[in-house]
Design an enzyme around this catalytic site. Sequence first.
Site, PDB file in Angstrom:
ATOM      1  N   CYS A  53      12.648  -1.611  -1.159  1.00  0.00           N
ATOM      2  CA  CYS A  53      11.349  -1.091  -1.605  1.00  0.00           C
ATOM      3  C   CYS A  53      11.121  -1.279  -3.100  1.00  0.00           C
ATOM      4  O   CYS A  53      10.011  -1.623  -3.528  1.00  0.00           O
ATOM      5  CB  CYS A  53      11.220   0.371  -1.221  1.00  0.00           C
ATOM      6  SG  CYS A  53      11.211   0.633   0.577  1.00  0.00           S
ATOM      7  N   LYS A  75       4.055   5.697   3.729  1.00  0.00           N
ATOM      8  CA  LYS A  75       3.869   4.280   4.020  1.00  0.00           C
ATOM      9  C   LYS A  75       4.861   3.809   5.074  1.00  0.00           C
ATOM     10  O   LYS A  75       5.897   4.442   5.301  1.00  0.00           O
ATOM     11  CB  LYS A  75       4.040   3.435   2.746  1.00  0.00           C
ATOM     12  CG  LYS A  75       5.413   3.542   2.076  1.00  0.00           C
ATOM     13  CD  LYS A  75       5.449   2.772   0.761  1.00  0.00           C
ATOM     14  CE  LYS A  75       6.770   2.927   0.037  1.00  0.00           C
ATOM     15  NZ  LYS A  75       7.910   2.320   0.740  1.00  0.00           N
ATOM     16  N   ASP A  82      10.175   6.605  -2.886  1.00  0.00           N
ATOM     17  CA  ASP A  82      10.889   6.972  -1.648  1.00  0.00           C
ATOM     18  C   ASP A  82      12.166   7.798  -1.874  1.00  0.00           C
ATOM     19  O   ASP A  82      13.176   7.582  -1.191  1.00  0.00           O
ATOM     20  CB  ASP A  82      11.236   5.716  -0.851  1.00  0.00           C
ATOM     21  CG  ASP A  82      10.024   4.860  -0.545  1.00  0.00           C
ATOM     22  OD1 ASP A  82       8.889   5.304  -0.800  1.00  0.00           O
ATOM     23  OD2 ASP A  82      10.211   3.729  -0.056  1.00  0.00           O
TER      24      ASP A  82
END
Length: 227
Positions: free
Chosen positions: A138, A86, A19
């Site tokens: 994450c 996602k 990310d």
Amino acid sequence: MAAPTPERRFKNPVVFICDIQEKFRPAIYEFDKVILTARKLLHAATALRIPIFVTTQNRARLGETVAELQPLLAAAGALVQADLDKTRFSMWLPAVASHPVFSFSSSSATATTSPSSTATASTSPAEVVIAGIESHICVTQTALDLLAAGHRVYVLADGVSSAHREEVPVALARLRQAGAVVTTSESWLYECMGDAGVPEFKAVVKLVKETGPDTKAALQALVGSKI
């Protein structure tokens, strides 16, 4: 007696880039240093022919993977096994978990092998190194899921961060307690090789020398005394 053939220490290494997106740039503590380490990691993955998995979080709203990494991902070519968007915080998505590189922990009927993949089923746990953000969300959930699936996890202290820098040492301490290895990019690189006799050694040493100033900057900004 002939000397043994040099072998890498890691038998099934995998790189996760988590990310690292444009919209996070102004919000994440020392974001530019995370990018520096991610660039180094991608260069190393290409030299060592290590599979790469990349994710973005809600790409439509938070943007693509940063421009600094795009040429390296393109150069890696088929080594990039997945570039997935996602909403789940963890990178351990079904499309990732079912990849043959992770088949060691998926011997049940739920395991599948993509016929389009060039990877072969693994006979050992994956050794997954993670760089990206955020360390306490994450990155943490990805690491915990990988550990639960039986894989080995290496979290780069010079390659992860969060919006609030105080979150980082708490996350790293939790992950270490859970069984992840908290290490640095250079330490991971040399451990991955394990032997100066492997064919890629000179290329990796060249990379380490060329990225020395970046490594120092990332270590000073992201590690210091925080771990």
